[in-house]
Design a protein around this motif. Structure first.
Motif, PDB file in Angstrom:
ATOM      1  N   LYS A  50       0.642  -1.188   0.015  1.00 50.58           N
ATOM      2  CA  LYS A  50       0.029   0.125   0.046  1.00 50.58           C
ATOM      3  C   LYS A  50       0.845   1.132  -0.089  1.00 50.58           C
ATOM      4  O   LYS A  50       0.126   2.388   0.055  1.00 50.58           O
ATOM      5  CB  LYS A  50      -0.994  -0.061   1.255  1.00 50.58           C
ATOM      6  N   ASN A  51       1.893   1.201   0.026  1.00 52.88           N
ATOM      7  CA  ASN A  51       3.031   2.145   0.016  1.00 52.88           C
ATOM      8  C   ASN A  51       3.665   2.453  -1.471  1.00 52.88           C
ATOM      9  O   ASN A  51       4.741   2.077  -1.569  1.00 52.88           O
ATOM     10  CB  ASN A  51       3.917   1.985   1.188  1.00 52.88           C
ATOM     11  N   GLU A  52       2.893   3.323  -2.074  1.00 52.10           N
ATOM     12  CA  GLU A  52       3.840   3.585  -3.391  1.00 52.10           C
ATOM     13  C   GLU A  52       5.018   4.218  -3.418  1.00 52.10           C
ATOM     14  O   GLU A  52       5.722   4.006  -4.223  1.00 52.10           O
ATOM     15  CB  GLU A  52       2.606   4.403  -4.481  1.00 52.10           C
ATOM     16  N   GLU A  53       4.970   5.168  -2.397  1.00 48.46           N
ATOM     17  CA  GLU A  53       6.398   5.909  -2.357  1.00 48.46           C
ATOM     18  C   GLU A  53       7.514   4.855  -2.054  1.00 48.46           C
ATOM     19  O   GLU A  53       8.568   5.138  -2.609  1.00 48.46           O
ATOM     20  CB  GLU A  53       6.235   6.938  -1.266  1.00 48.46           C
ATOM     21  N   MET A  54       7.145   4.087  -1.148  1.00 49.63           N
ATOM     22  CA  MET A  54       8.574   3.026  -0.804  1.00 49.63           C
ATOM     23  C   MET A  54       8.706   1.903  -2.024  1.00 49.63           C
ATOM     24  O   MET A  54       9.682   1.727  -2.066  1.00 49.63           O
ATOM     25  CB  MET A  54       8.282   2.426   0.483  1.00 49.63           C
ATOM     26  N   GLN A  55       7.497   1.851  -2.683  1.00 47.51           N
ATOM     27  CA  GLN A  55       7.981   1.012  -4.081  1.00 47.51           C
ATOM     28  C   GLN A  55       8.817   1.630  -5.005  1.00 47.51           C
ATOM     29  O   GLN A  55       9.601   0.906  -5.457  1.00 47.51           O
ATOM     30  CB  GLN A  55       6.467   0.754  -4.425  1.00 47.51           C
ATOM     31  N   LYS A  56       8.643   2.850  -5.132  1.00 43.30           N
ATOM     32  CA  LYS A  56       9.588   3.458  -5.982  1.00 43.30           C
ATOM     33  C   LYS A  56      10.934   3.572  -5.250  1.00 43.30           C
ATOM     34  O   LYS A  56      11.997   3.744  -6.142  1.00 43.30           O
ATOM     35  CB  LYS A  56       9.066   5.253  -6.317  1.00 43.30           C
ATOM     36  N   VAL A  57      11.127   3.771  -4.025  1.00 49.83           N
ATOM     37  CA  VAL A  57      12.368   3.776  -3.528  1.00 49.83           C
ATOM     38  C   VAL A  57      13.159   2.397  -3.464  1.00 49.83           C
ATOM     39  O   VAL A  57      14.374   2.432  -3.659  1.00 49.83           O
ATOM     40  CB  VAL A  57      12.186   4.021  -1.759  1.00 49.83           C
ATOM     41  N   VAL A  58      12.402   1.239  -3.507  1.00 48.35           N
ATOM     42  CA  VAL A  58      13.008   0.087  -3.593  1.00 48.35           C
ATOM     43  C   VAL A  58      13.467  -0.221  -5.006  1.00 48.35           C
ATOM     44  O   VAL A  58      14.536  -0.766  -5.338  1.00 48.35           O
ATOM     45  CB  VAL A  58      11.915  -1.083  -3.208  1.00 48.35           C
ATOM     46  N   LEU A  59      12.885   0.350  -6.151  1.00 50.81           N
ATOM     47  CA  LEU A  59      12.980   0.294  -7.446  1.00 50.81           C
ATOM     48  C   LEU A  59      14.389   1.255  -7.629  1.00 50.81           C
ATOM     49  O   LEU A  59      15.322   0.650  -8.284  1.00 50.81           O
ATOM     50  CB  LEU A  59      12.071   0.900  -8.403  1.00 50.81           C
ATOM     51  N   TRP A  60      14.632   1.992  -7.034  1.00 48.65           N
ATOM     52  CA  TRP A  60      15.658   3.142  -6.891  1.00 48.65           C
ATOM     53  C   TRP A  60      16.854   2.336  -6.553  1.00 48.65           C
ATOM     54  O   TRP A  60      18.039   2.279  -6.979  1.00 48.65           O
ATOM     55  CB  TRP A  60      15.654   4.358  -6.275  1.00 48.65           C
ATOM     56  N   GLN A  61      16.740   1.593  -4.996  1.00 45.87           N
ATOM     57  CA  GLN A  61      17.710   0.726  -4.683  1.00 45.87           C
ATOM     58  C   GLN A  61      18.181  -0.166  -5.624  1.00 45.87           C
ATOM     59  O   GLN A  61      19.335  -0.412  -5.462  1.00 45.87           O
ATOM     60  CB  GLN A  61      17.214   0.291  -3.415  1.00 45.87           C
ATOM     61  N   ILE A  62      17.523  -0.856  -6.451  1.00 47.16           N
ATOM     62  CA  ILE A  62      17.866  -2.001  -7.056  1.00 47.16           C
ATOM     63  C   ILE A  62      18.480  -1.605  -8.475  1.00 47.16           C
ATOM     64  O   ILE A  62      18.991  -2.280  -9.279  1.00 47.16           O
ATOM     65  CB  ILE A  62      16.994  -3.061  -7.157  1.00 47.16           C
ATOM     66  N   SER A  63      18.069  -0.274  -8.848  1.00 48.47           N
ATOM     67  CA  SER A  63      18.382   0.341 -10.160  1.00 48.47           C
ATOM     68  C   SER A  63      20.010   0.750 -10.416  1.00 48.47           C
ATOM     69  O   SER A  63      20.525   0.777 -11.181  1.00 48.47           O
ATOM     70  CB  SER A  63      17.440   1.239 -10.956  1.00 48.47           C
ATOM     71  N   GLU A  64      20.351   1.382  -9.191  1.00 45.85           N
ATOM     72  CA  GLU A  64      21.782   2.010  -9.193  1.00 45.85           C
ATOM     73  C   GLU A  64      22.218   2.200  -7.755  1.00 45.85           C
ATOM     74  O   GLU A  64      21.515   2.007  -6.626  1.00 45.85           O
ATOM     75  CB  GLU A  64      21.594   3.415  -9.777  1.00 45.85           C
ATOM     76  N   LYS A  65      23.704   2.284  -7.696  1.00 42.16           N
ATOM     77  CA  LYS A  65      24.326   2.673  -6.477  1.00 42.16           C
ATOM     78  C   LYS A  65      24.064   3.771  -5.877  1.00 42.16           C
ATOM     79  O   LYS A  65      23.918   4.786  -6.713  1.00 42.16           O
ATOM     80  CB  LYS A  65      25.765   2.432  -6.579  1.00 42.16           C
ATOM     81  N   SER A  66      23.711   4.011  -4.752  1.00 41.81           N
ATOM     82  CA  SER A  66      23.565   5.380  -4.213  1.00 41.81           C
ATOM     83  C   SER A  66      23.864   5.377  -2.575  1.00 41.81           C
ATOM     84  O   SER A  66      23.835   4.284  -1.907  1.00 41.81           O
ATOM     85  CB  SER A  66      21.983   5.529  -4.067  1.00 41.81           C
TER      86      SER A  66
END
Length: 218
Positions: free
Chosen positions: A112-128
């Motif tokens: 139910k947390n769309e914002e954290m879904q985008k955060v996890v996509l970010w996490q696995i997409s590039e180093k940060s």
């Protein structure tokens, strides 16, 4: 005169807290609208309706602001606080029930947390650096839980860390799949409550089998 000084200080403090709150909320809005690539100081300050200089004044950098937002929203970071209290009471209950609750709640909260879904996509997409710091915060939960579980289970006979890793990662992926595709997954419709309930039941069965394999009755 003294009363007037206290009132003024309180007003300044409240203004700062309100502005910080606006900026933190703005991070979530920008994340939803533009994704993680849109998390710039210009976009965030514009969405918050405040001067961009206040980002560095109150948070030091836009990276620190984004990190603050993610830590406030992240399921595992928040769950660690409750876990510290739980384990601090030296519970007699076994680790299976606690782990099951963590995983099921992870799935429900993440779904139910769309914002954290985008955060996890970010996490696995590039180093940060930001996500590296957040991941380190998440690992505090692992340290607490596995120290507790190790007293109950002989890790030579069961690698609970590896099993937990597969379950956590699987939950993340299946939720993201349900939100971003229209296709079935192993003939399960993850966009329905029934489909997600099947995944929840599977998590429970895997944990039941896992603990029973080393003689821990559930």
């Amino acid at each position: 005169m003294a009363k007037q000084q206290r009132k003024t200080y309180s007003g300044v403090k409240n203004d700062k807290e309100r502005t910080m709150g606006k900026l933190i909320r703005a991070v979530g809005t920008v994340l939803q609208e533009k994704g993680y690539t849109g998390l710039t100081i210009a976009n965030i300050s514009r969405k918050a309706g405040v001067d961009r200089k206040l980002v560095t004044l109150y948070f030091g950098s836009v990276e620190n602001l984004v990190e603050t937002y993610i830590k406030n929203k992240d399921y595992w970071v928040a769950a660690t606080v409750g876990a510290m209290e739980y384990f601090g009471q030296s519970p007699k209950e076994g680790s299976k029930g606690f782990l099951e609750s963590l995983l099921i709640n992870q799935m429900k909260e993440f779904a139910k947390n769309e914002e954290m879904q985008k955060v996890v996509l970010w996490q696995i997409s590039e180093k940060s650096d930001i996500m590296s710091k957040v991941t380190q915060e998440r690992e505090k939960m692992s340290a607490l839980f596995f120290a507790f579980a190790d007293r109950e289970i002989n890790q030579e006979n069961l690698d609970l860390r590896a099993i937990s890793s597969v379950l956590v990662a699987g939950i993340y992926y299946l939720v993201l799949h349900s939100k971003n595709t229209d296709s079935l997954f192993c003939e399960i419709d993850l966009t329905t409550d029934e489909g997600m309930k099947r995944i929840e039941d599977a998590v429970k069965k895997i944990l039941k089998w896992t603990y029973e394999s080393v003689g821990v009755k559930s």
